[in-house]
Motif scaffolding. Structure first.
Motif, mmCIF file in Angstrom:
data_model
loop_
_atom_site.group_PDB
_atom_site.id
_atom_site.type_symbol
_atom_site.label_atom_id
_atom_site.label_comp_id
_atom_site.label_asym_id
_atom_site.label_seq_id
_atom_site.Cartn_x
_atom_site.Cartn_y
_atom_site.Cartn_z
ATOM 1 N N ALA A 72 0.698 -1.313 -0.042
ATOM 2 C CA ALA A 72 -0.130 -0.105 0.042
ATOM 3 C C ALA A 72 0.815 1.192 0.046
ATOM 4 O O ALA A 72 0.586 2.325 -0.718
ATOM 5 C CB ALA A 72 -0.964 0.088 1.192
ATOM 6 N N LEU A 73 2.126 1.224 0.860
ATOM 7 C CA LEU A 73 2.991 2.366 0.831
ATOM 8 C C LEU A 73 3.557 2.477 -0.600
ATOM 9 O O LEU A 73 3.599 3.641 -1.093
ATOM 10 C CB LEU A 73 3.870 2.103 1.752
ATOM 11 C CG LEU A 73 4.830 3.210 1.945
ATOM 12 C CD1 LEU A 73 4.391 4.519 2.445
ATOM 13 C CD2 LEU A 73 6.032 2.858 2.999
ATOM 14 N N GLU A 74 4.050 1.475 -1.146
ATOM 15 C CA GLU A 74 4.404 1.656 -2.332
ATOM 16 C C GLU A 74 3.839 1.930 -3.646
ATOM 17 O O GLU A 74 4.155 2.855 -4.444
ATOM 18 C CB GLU A 74 5.343 0.204 -2.852
ATOM 19 C CG GLU A 74 6.503 -0.152 -2.068
ATOM 20 C CD GLU A 74 6.989 -1.407 -2.322
ATOM 21 O OE1 GLU A 74 6.472 -2.330 -2.908
ATOM 22 O OE2 GLU A 74 7.970 -1.973 -1.531
ATOM 23 N N SER A 75 2.590 1.651 -3.604
ATOM 24 C CA SER A 75 1.409 2.148 -4.520
ATOM 25 C C SER A 75 1.002 3.414 -4.325
ATOM 26 O O SER A 75 0.193 3.879 -5.376
ATOM 27 C CB SER A 75 0.381 1.032 -4.425
ATOM 28 O OG SER A 75 -0.557 1.400 -3.361
ATOM 29 N N GLY A 76 1.155 3.845 -3.104
ATOM 30 C CA GLY A 76 0.748 5.285 -2.943
ATOM 31 C C GLY A 76 -0.534 5.476 -2.279
ATOM 32 O O GLY A 76 -1.115 6.671 -1.822
ATOM 33 N N ALA A 77 -1.055 4.262 -1.770
ATOM 34 C CA ALA A 77 -2.406 4.157 -1.156
ATOM 35 C C ALA A 77 -2.514 4.988 0.151
ATOM 36 O O ALA A 77 -3.400 5.507 0.688
ATOM 37 C CB ALA A 77 -2.887 2.824 -1.215
#
Length: 86
Positions: A49-54
């Motif tokens: 989620a952090l890597e995807s920007g969520a």
């Protein structure tokens, strides 16, 4: 007095049984939610989620700390060593 209290409290026996069952269900749910494999999967999803920007870094840090604390309390050996933080 034990027999008298049992007779008086007998009508509450079904309620006590339901409470006992509810407590067992709660205990099992907590145990499953705090199982090391479940917590590791939640940490992996959090990283994604952090890597995807969520989610943002602040939310990531808060949730990661909470999950790592749960993992350490659940007996996950080396809990912080295997987690990658950006």
């Amino acid at each position: 007095m034990g027999v008298l209290s049992q007779v008086v409290l007998f009508p509450l026996a079904p309620v006590r049984g339901v409470v006992w069952i509810a407590e067992r269900v709660r205990d099992m749910a907590e145990e499953e939610m705090c199982h090391p494999s479940v917590l590791r999967a939640r940490l992996a999803a959090l990283n994604e989620a952090l890597e995807s920007g969520a989610i943002g870094p602040e939310e990531f840090d808060r949730e990661e700390d909470r999950l790592l604390d749960l993992l350490e309390r659940s007996g996950g050996r080396g809990a912080r060593a295997g987690v990658r933080t950006p």
